[in-house]
Write a protein that holds these residues in place. Structure first.
Motif, PDB file in Angstrom:
ATOM      1  N   ALA A  31       0.833  -1.202   0.000  1.00 29.58           N
ATOM      2  CA  ALA A  31       0.000   0.000   0.000  1.00 29.58           C
ATOM      3  C   ALA A  31       0.865   1.249   0.000  1.00 29.58           C
ATOM      4  O   ALA A  31       2.080   1.195   0.245  1.00 29.58           O
ATOM      5  N   GLU A  32       0.236   2.380  -0.268  1.00 26.05           N
ATOM      6  CA  GLU A  32       0.963   3.638  -0.311  1.00 26.05           C
ATOM      7  C   GLU A  32       1.591   3.988   1.027  1.00 26.05           C
ATOM      8  O   GLU A  32       2.530   4.784   1.071  1.00 26.05           O
ATOM      9  N   ASP A  33       1.106   3.392   2.124  1.00 31.93           N
ATOM     10  CA  ASP A  33       1.693   3.662   3.439  1.00 31.93           C
ATOM     11  C   ASP A  33       2.979   2.863   3.661  1.00 31.93           C
ATOM     12  O   ASP A  33       3.598   2.953   4.717  1.00 31.93           O
ATOM     13  N   GLY A  34       3.381   2.042   2.650  1.00 35.98           N
ATOM     14  CA  GLY A  34       4.610   1.273   2.737  1.00 35.98           C
ATOM     15  C   GLY A  34       4.452  -0.074   3.420  1.00 35.98           C
ATOM     16  O   GLY A  34       5.392  -0.859   3.465  1.00 35.98           O
ATOM     17  N   ARG A  35       3.263  -0.348   3.935  1.00 34.22           N
ATOM     18  CA  ARG A  35       3.024  -1.624   4.600  1.00 34.22           C
ATOM     19  C   ARG A  35       2.514  -2.655   3.606  1.00 34.22           C
ATOM     20  O   ARG A  35       1.937  -2.316   2.576  1.00 34.22           O
ATOM     21  N   VAL A  36       2.742  -3.920   3.947  1.00 35.09           N
ATOM     22  CA  VAL A  36       2.276  -5.034   3.138  1.00 35.09           C
ATOM     23  C   VAL A  36       1.109  -5.697   3.856  1.00 35.09           C
ATOM     24  O   VAL A  36       1.189  -5.992   5.051  1.00 35.09           O
ATOM     25  N   TYR A  37       0.028  -5.908   3.119  1.00 32.18           N
ATOM     26  CA  TYR A  37      -1.182  -6.543   3.646  1.00 32.18           C
ATOM     27  C   TYR A  37      -1.411  -7.829   2.874  1.00 32.18           C
ATOM     28  O   TYR A  37      -1.428  -7.815   1.643  1.00 32.18           O
ATOM     29  N   ALA A  38      -1.570  -8.934   3.587  1.00 31.30           N
ATOM     30  CA  ALA A  38      -1.701 -10.237   2.940  1.00 31.30           C
ATOM     31  C   ALA A  38      -3.069 -10.842   3.214  1.00 31.30           C
ATOM     32  O   ALA A  38      -3.751 -10.479   4.178  1.00 31.30           O
ATOM     33  N   GLY A  39      -3.449 -11.771   2.342  1.00 34.31           N
ATOM     34  CA  GLY A  39      -4.701 -12.496   2.518  1.00 34.31           C
ATOM     35  C   GLY A  39      -4.644 -13.818   1.773  1.00 34.31           C
ATOM     36  O   GLY A  39      -3.803 -14.020   0.894  1.00 34.31           O
ATOM     37  N   CYS A  40      -5.538 -14.722   2.139  1.00 36.78           N
ATOM     38  CA  CYS A  40      -5.631 -16.021   1.476  1.00 36.78           C
ATOM     39  C   CYS A  40      -7.086 -16.289   1.124  1.00 36.78           C
ATOM     40  O   CYS A  40      -7.987 -15.618   1.624  1.00 36.78           O
ATOM     41  N   ASN A  41      -7.303 -17.278   0.264  1.00 40.61           N
ATOM     42  CA  ASN A  41      -8.678 -17.645  -0.048  1.00 40.61           C
ATOM     43  C   ASN A  41      -9.253 -18.448   1.115  1.00 40.61           C
ATOM     44  O   ASN A  41      -8.550 -19.186   1.800  1.00 40.61           O
ATOM     45  N   VAL A  42     -10.547 -18.236   1.346  1.00 35.82           N
ATOM     46  CA  VAL A  42     -11.262 -18.903   2.436  1.00 35.82           C
ATOM     47  C   VAL A  42     -12.561 -19.436   1.856  1.00 35.82           C
ATOM     48  O   VAL A  42     -13.437 -18.663   1.463  1.00 35.82           O
ATOM     49  N   GLU A  43     -12.679 -20.761   1.788  1.00 36.11           N
ATOM     50  CA  GLU A  43     -13.868 -21.406   1.224  1.00 36.11           C
ATOM     51  C   GLU A  43     -14.834 -21.810   2.341  1.00 36.11           C
ATOM     52  O   GLU A  43     -14.488 -21.770   3.522  1.00 36.11           O
ATOM     53  N   ASN A  44     -16.034 -22.204   1.946  1.00 41.35           N
ATOM     54  CA  ASN A  44     -16.978 -22.776   2.904  1.00 41.35           C
ATOM     55  C   ASN A  44     -17.809 -23.847   2.211  1.00 41.35           C
ATOM     56  O   ASN A  44     -17.713 -24.027   0.995  1.00 41.35           O
ATOM     57  N   ALA A  45     -18.634 -24.534   2.974  1.00 40.70           N
ATOM     58  CA  ALA A  45     -19.396 -25.666   2.444  1.00 40.70           C
ATOM     59  C   ALA A  45     -20.354 -25.263   1.336  1.00 40.70           C
ATOM     60  O   ALA A  45     -20.748 -26.085   0.520  1.00 40.70           O
ATOM     61  N   SER A  46     -20.716 -24.016   1.258  1.00 35.47           N
ATOM     62  CA  SER A  46     -21.587 -23.521   0.199  1.00 35.47           C
ATOM     63  C   SER A  46     -20.743 -23.118  -1.002  1.00 35.47           C
ATOM     64  O   SER A  46     -20.919 -22.058  -1.596  1.00 35.47           O
ATOM     65  N   PHE A  47     -19.787 -23.996  -1.330  1.00 31.74           N
ATOM     66  CA  PHE A  47     -18.858 -23.757  -2.435  1.00 31.74           C
ATOM     67  C   PHE A  47     -19.623 -23.451  -3.716  1.00 31.74           C
ATOM     68  O   PHE A  47     -20.589 -24.131  -4.009  1.00 31.74           O
ATOM     69  N   PRO A  48     -19.332 -22.412  -4.475  1.00 28.33           N
ATOM     70  CA  PRO A  48     -18.099 -21.648  -4.484  1.00 28.33           C
ATOM     71  C   PRO A  48     -18.138 -20.361  -3.659  1.00 28.33           C
ATOM     72  O   PRO A  48     -17.330 -19.474  -3.893  1.00 28.33           O
ATOM     73  N   GLU A  49     -19.096 -20.233  -2.762  1.00 27.73           N
ATOM     74  CA  GLU A  49     -19.084 -19.054  -1.885  1.00 27.73           C
ATOM     75  C   GLU A  49     -17.797 -19.040  -1.077  1.00 27.73           C
ATOM     76  O   GLU A  49     -17.155 -20.044  -0.886  1.00 27.73           O
ATOM     77  N   GLY A  50     -17.459 -17.902  -0.580  1.00 27.86           N
ATOM     78  CA  GLY A  50     -16.207 -17.713   0.140  1.00 27.86           C
ATOM     79  C   GLY A  50     -15.578 -16.436  -0.360  1.00 27.86           C
ATOM     80  O   GLY A  50     -16.250 -15.615  -0.990  1.00 27.86           O
ATOM     81  N   TRP A  51     -14.308 -16.267  -0.092  1.00 31.01           N
ATOM     82  CA  TRP A  51     -13.664 -15.071  -0.626  1.00 31.01           C
ATOM     83  C   TRP A  51     -12.265 -15.390  -1.115  1.00 31.01           C
ATOM     84  O   TRP A  51     -11.624 -16.323  -0.672  1.00 31.01           O
ATOM     85  N   CYS A  52     -11.858 -14.594  -2.066  1.00 33.26           N
ATOM     86  CA  CYS A  52     -10.562 -14.769  -2.725  1.00 33.26           C
ATOM     87  C   CYS A  52      -9.443 -14.166  -1.884  1.00 33.26           C
ATOM     88  O   CYS A  52      -9.673 -13.308  -1.027  1.00 33.26           O
ATOM     89  N   ALA A  53      -8.218 -14.586  -2.175  1.00 32.78           N
ATOM     90  CA  ALA A  53      -7.048 -14.070  -1.468  1.00 32.78           C
ATOM     91  C   ALA A  53      -6.913 -12.554  -1.641  1.00 32.78           C
ATOM     92  O   ALA A  53      -6.613 -11.838  -0.684  1.00 32.78           O
ATOM     93  N   GLU A  54      -7.156 -12.074  -2.862  1.00 33.01           N
ATOM     94  CA  GLU A  54      -7.033 -10.636  -3.111  1.00 33.01           C
ATOM     95  C   GLU A  54      -8.056  -9.858  -2.293  1.00 33.01           C
ATOM     96  O   GLU A  54      -7.750  -8.786  -1.755  1.00 33.01           O
ATOM     97  N   THR A  55      -9.271 -10.392  -2.179  1.00 31.48           N
ATOM     98  CA  THR A  55     -10.315  -9.743  -1.390  1.00 31.48           C
ATOM     99  C   THR A  55      -9.919  -9.704   0.082  1.00 31.48           C
ATOM    100  O   THR A  55     -10.115  -8.690   0.760  1.00 31.48           O
TER     101      THR A  55
END
Length: 129
Positions: A31-55
């Motif tokens: 980010a512009e503040d110089g910090r790094v923010y990370a994320g991963c994909n998180v699935e659930n039983a109602s596949f393909p609901e869940g969220w992506c790593a970028e989200t």
């Protein structure tokens, strides 16, 4: 900085919750503040609901108060694990057209795209009344 983004994305991918697709993905945002923010994909039983790593990474960035992206790294195990269409649009909300998006595999960066290469003719705030 590319190596720091790669390391953060890889660490996030290693924590992904992907019991249905068996396709872990990690993302890291500088980010512009110089910090790094990370994320991963998180699935659930109602596949393909869940969220992506970028989200997930965007959520962490926004929650911390940052609003602009300087660079992104996405890592998966496929040849080129690029952001899905929805995530491309989400990234465009916070990034300039020339923002580098590094597409990585376990060995490192495989290819780098500009955001406008991944999302040409993006819909943005200029399209709104």
């Amino acid at each position: 900085m590319k190596s720091e983004l790669f390391a953060a994305a890889k660490a996030a991918m290693d924590r992904a919750y992907a019991p249905y697709s068996h396709f872990p993905v990690g993302a890291a945002i500088l980010a512009e503040d110089g910090r790094v923010y990370a994320g991963c994909n998180v699935e659930n039983a109602s596949f393909p609901e869940g969220w992506c790593a970028e989200t997930s990474a965007l959520g962490a960035m926004v929650t911390a108060g940052a609003r602009r992206i300087r660079a992104v790294a996405v890592i998966g195990t496929a040849a080129l694990t690029t952001p899905c269409g929805g995530c491309r649009q989400r990234l465009a909300e916070f990034a300039a057209a020339d923002t580098p998006v590094h597409i990585c595999g376990p060995e490192g960066v495989r290819q780098t795209f500009r955001l406008d290469e991944l999302l040409p003719a993006a819909f943005d705030k200029e399209h709104l009344p």
